[in-house]
Every structure is written in structure tokens, then in C-alpha cells.
Design an enzyme around this catalytic site. Sequence first.
Site, PDB file in Angstrom:
ATOM      1  N   ASP A   1      -3.588  -7.230   0.943  1.00 49.09           N
ATOM      2  CA  ASP A   1      -4.440  -6.471   1.858  1.00 49.09           C
ATOM      3  C   ASP A   1      -5.891  -6.931   1.845  1.00 49.09           C
ATOM      4  O   ASP A   1      -6.620  -6.713   2.816  1.00 49.09           O
ATOM      5  CB  ASP A   1      -4.371  -4.980   1.517  1.00 49.09           C
ATOM      6  CG  ASP A   1      -3.048  -4.359   1.923  1.00 49.09           C
ATOM      7  OD1 ASP A   1      -2.300  -5.004   2.678  1.00 49.09           O
ATOM      8  OD2 ASP A   1      -2.753  -3.232   1.498  1.00 49.09           O
ATOM      9  N   TYR A  25      -0.863   2.715   5.280  1.00 52.27           N
ATOM     10  CA  TYR A  25      -1.428   3.180   4.015  1.00 52.27           C
ATOM     11  C   TYR A  25      -2.939   3.332   4.095  1.00 52.27           C
ATOM     12  O   TYR A  25      -3.620   2.639   4.854  1.00 52.27           O
ATOM     13  CB  TYR A  25      -1.084   2.210   2.882  1.00 52.27           C
ATOM     14  CG  TYR A  25       0.078   2.682   2.020  1.00 52.27           C
ATOM     15  CD1 TYR A  25      -0.060   3.782   1.183  1.00 52.27           C
ATOM     16  CD2 TYR A  25       1.300   2.031   2.052  1.00 52.27           C
ATOM     17  CE1 TYR A  25       1.003   4.232   0.404  1.00 52.27           C
ATOM     18  CE2 TYR A  25       2.375   2.466   1.268  1.00 52.27           C
ATOM     19  CZ  TYR A  25       2.215   3.564   0.440  1.00 52.27           C
ATOM     20  OH  TYR A  25       3.258   4.004  -0.325  1.00 52.27           O
TER      21      TYR A  25
END
EC number: 1.4.3.-
Length: 646
Positions: free
Chosen positions: A300, A384
Site C-alpha cells: 500500500d 481498508y
Amino acid sequence: MRTLGPGERPHPLDPLGPEEILAVREILAGEGVFTESTRVAYLGLEEPPKAEVLKTAGSKRRARAFLLDLATGEGEDVVVSLTDRRVDARTVLDPVKDGQVPLLTEEHGLVRRVLREDAGWIAALTRRGIEPDQVYVAALTAGHYDLPHEEGRRVVRVLAHLQPTPDSLPWAYPIDGLVAYVDLVKGAVLEIVDTGVLSVPSESGDYHDPEVFGPRRTTQRPIEITQPEGPSFTVDGNLVTWEKWSLRLGYDMREGLVLHQIGFDDAGRTRPVVYRASVAEMVVPYGDPSRVRFWQNYFDTGEYQLGKLANALELGCDCLGDITYFDATIAGDDGAPLVLKNAICMHEEDYGVLWKHTDPANGSRETRRQRRLVISFFVTVGNYDYGFYWYLYLDGTIELEVKATGIVFTGVYDERAAPYGSQVAPGLAAPYHQHLFSARLDMTVDGVANAVDEVDVVTRPMDAANPYGNAFGRAITRLRTESEAQRDAAGSRDRTWHVVNPAVRNRLGQPVGYALFPQDKPTLLASEGSSVRRRAAFATRHLWVTRYDPSERYPAGDLVNQHPGGAGLPRYAAADRDIDGQDIVLWHTFGLTHFPRPEDWPVMPVDTCGFTLRPVGFFDRNPTLDVPRPRPAAVAAPPASAPIRR
């Protein structure tokens, strides 16, 4: 961050301001590097070497950019001197050896357009009785799997969910058994993998809809946190001082919040502790080996860039109390400055009892209250959400807490999925996965010449010196080289790592130090030889220690997207440099292994992970003896109807 006024010079560690971002674009265009088809995948401050910053407050300002030519797919790594207004370095990237630059924001829209027009994709949806206009697609990084038709291509993989209405949350409705591989440069589908039609689960996941999950509770009374005299910290540009702490705030579109030059005032002298602290990488590896999902692992930070995904924080929701917000400025795909409003939140919190004693000998009673400075930011990466909270405490403790929340990624739950995922709702699976973070801690404990001792508890055998068997102690091992300093936590031995300065002693003759307290959770669970293990080698150990090198910034390497692996920490540590009494960097892996629960659906309550840095012999005594007694607080009388408990 604050915009400089006329005539002001930035500190060497200040992030790029909007004028500087525009100047980078102008310089690149002036030298023919930036054209109509060029996009900026990353742009940030090229920080000067540490020795240069510590020696002088002035320095040349340079920026580093990762560029992508949409027309050719060619990537470049470019360094620009803002001081000299020129391109200092320009490297064309080899997509096979170097991988790809991070994903662009606009590429997500490109994927949606490509799939809406692809006959194979439409046919796969038609077989499932699904209209293409009701499908939400997620463009996901492809990893690296030596697939021959992908070599050198810029690729994403696409999973889909049904979205019945524009207001619906799609995650409850996975369109499983289907994945598309898309070439981002050609704007075309490379391959569609369709393993068969699976029924889409029918239960809604719209947790924001009271008609689905019932009315809101009405039992909560207000909690108000006030500081009538204002906060105890001061802000001067990007310099923050609070109690005895000082630090410089930084921000990077890849790492997000960066803390520079963290120091503690001791008897009028600022003693350095950490030169630079950030979360330099994170990886989310999934455990489903099916044809549709075997490739699911996301970096990420290096692939999506956490810093550009920051939320605009809201008072009363994300932060409570007397809050100071900071905007952050990053570069958009077009190279123009983009302001992220309220990206950073700073406030102080009461944190219970600091120390307390009631003495039976003289009848004295003393209590002091702990408080902490909180500096945080929150990001959303698809489904998320992650909050990163740095805490500074009155007693010299530094802590990082990461809060994971949001929505678990979903698939169809059946006998195939059962060994690799949890059923969180009827027919709905959430695959097992991990969230592994790498904190880069460039240490300066009372100076740059530091060393690391591994400290374990040990039991003592029963013998003449320990006749009753009650003795125990510590084993201290100095980590002398980079190969020795690739270590794992050991909870049963209460293992900690002490960063000490051998040249500076406290009044007891001990080397001053700070200890890293890990949480001792699993490291990367993927098998030896797997692609993700090659690419995320940093996550196979809890601790790496390397000799400081200004070019070694990222634990998985400079370029992560579609990189074949072996970059970053394995390459840095291969030099096996001396780290005993040297300028060193700690890289600490921590995180969560997530076996989703029904309670994690339809939205996941916060789960936390992190670590603590605590002074060990850094001070000569308790550094909070000067904390004043708490002020008496007015206590509101209970309502007349409330019973008084005695």
C-alpha cells in the site's frame, strides 16, 4: 503544512511547498522531460544527507520524481535541483528489472472505461445475469509472477462486485470466479480468467442504512474535552515543541506523515533521539491460492502511496478535543500541487496516572497524571482504512499505534474458499490475510554513533550460587554487523533491542539508550520461494539494522509495483557493514494476522498494532519529577434521580 511567506527559506527537511511543486514541473518541461503525455506518479523532497543537515541549517533543495509517459509506457526516475533550476539526474527505468512506477489516480478510471467496452468482460457478466452498469471494479496491483505475456507490461488485475444502486456499498456482493488482467498502456484487456458462475450473496452490507441494520442507539450522553487555556504545544512553521519534546513535521505522498529530529530537552539541552521516523512500507498478503486470487498482495505504500490517500479529518469524528490541523501538499498526476485538507491532526490527551505513591512511613500522598501528544493521519486504500498515531509521552516514551478498520475484502464462501477464509455473512467469505508494516527508524540516541544490543531474559540454573532456584537475569548480545542484525522477536524471552550510544554515559556509568519493545506477532507467512516473499523480504524478520545511507529509503526498494523481488533490505544488508558504534537505521516489522470474524462485518471495528520506544538509562532518574500536581477539578453533581454510591 504551512506555506512559506515572501523571503522565507524552507528548512532542509520541510516537505515541498506548492510553489516548489510547480517549479519542478516547469523545470522538467523546460528541459523536455515533461510533455503532454507525461504523468507524475511520485514527487517528493530529495532529503539532503543527514550529516549535511546536522552541520548547517541551509542546503540545496532537490526533488525526486517518478514519471510515466502514457504514450509509450516508459518510466523515469528524475532528480531536480530547485536551487539551480535544472535536472540533476535522469534514469530511464527497465520495466523487467526495475518494475513499474506506482499506480496513477487516473488509471483507475481508465480500467473502468476499458472493461465497459470489452466484449469478453461483458459476456462473462451476461452469463451471470449482471448488467455492466451495476458493477463496481477495483483496479488492483498485479504483483510479479513471471507470466510470459506480462513481461515488461504495465498491468493491473481487476476483481468486481455488484453495486445495485449508486448509494449501495458493493462489498457484500462479490462477483466471484472472475478476474480481468488489463494492460494500462494499451488500454486493453490481456486476459479474462473465468472459473465458473457463482451465486452472488444476497444480504446487504449497507451498515449506514438504519432500514437494513436497525435504528441507532440513543443512550450515549455527550463527552466534551476542553482546554480553556489552549493546548500546551507550540508550532513554528513545521517545528513543534511540547513539554520537553521537539520535532519537525514532514509529509511525503508515499509514506505520509514523517517525524524528523525528535529530541528531548534535558536540563536545558536538547538531546536527539530519532533523526527520522516513518512507516516506509506495508504489505497486505492474502492466503487464498485459487486461480482468481493467488496474486492478491498489495504494497500500500510503494504501489498505491499512502500519503496521497489521506482523509480530510473531521473534528468530533476523527479527533476529539482542542485540535490543530495541518494541510499537506502533494503532486497530482498532472504534476500540479494538490492540497490535502486537514491531513494531519495534532492534539494532547490525558492518559491516566503517570506515577503515584502513598507512603506509610511519613503519610505523604503524591499523584501525577500522564499526558501525551498525539500526531496522526488516516488513509483509505480501497476497502481498508488505516490510522497512524504517533504518541510522545511526558516520561520520554515514543509509541506508534496503527489502527486498521474499514471493510474486509470479500468473495463467495463455499467448500473451495473454506480452508482459506472466514464466513462473515451467509455465503460471504473474507480471505485470511496479513497487514505487515515496516517502520524506518533513523536513530540518533545522543548522537549518530549508535549500536544495538539484543536483550533476553534468562533463567539461572540451581547451583551453589542459586541454591533455591529463584534467580533470573538478562543476556545481552551486541549486534555487530548487518548480517547479525536480522532478528526475530521472542515473546517467551521478553526480547527487546536497546539502541545505545557507547560514547555517552549516564551518571551510573551506563551507556545511554532507548529500547525498542516489539509486539511479537507473526511475520510474513507466505512460503519460501513465493513471489510475495521475494518482493516483501523485509517482512520476514521483525528487525533489520543497517548502516545509514541516504539512498536507502524503502524496505522493499525504490520501485515496488511489478518488481521481481530482491530489492530493498536484502540488497542493503548484503554489504554486511559494521553497525557497532555507527550511524545506523532500524527497520521494524510489525502488524496483524487477520482471520476475519463475523464481528468484522459489515464494517470492521478498529484492530491495533504497533511498537514502543522507551528510554533505558537515557536519563539519570525519572524525568517527570518536575510534573506538577493535577489541578483540582470541579465535579458536577449527579442528577437528582441518580443514586449516590458510597
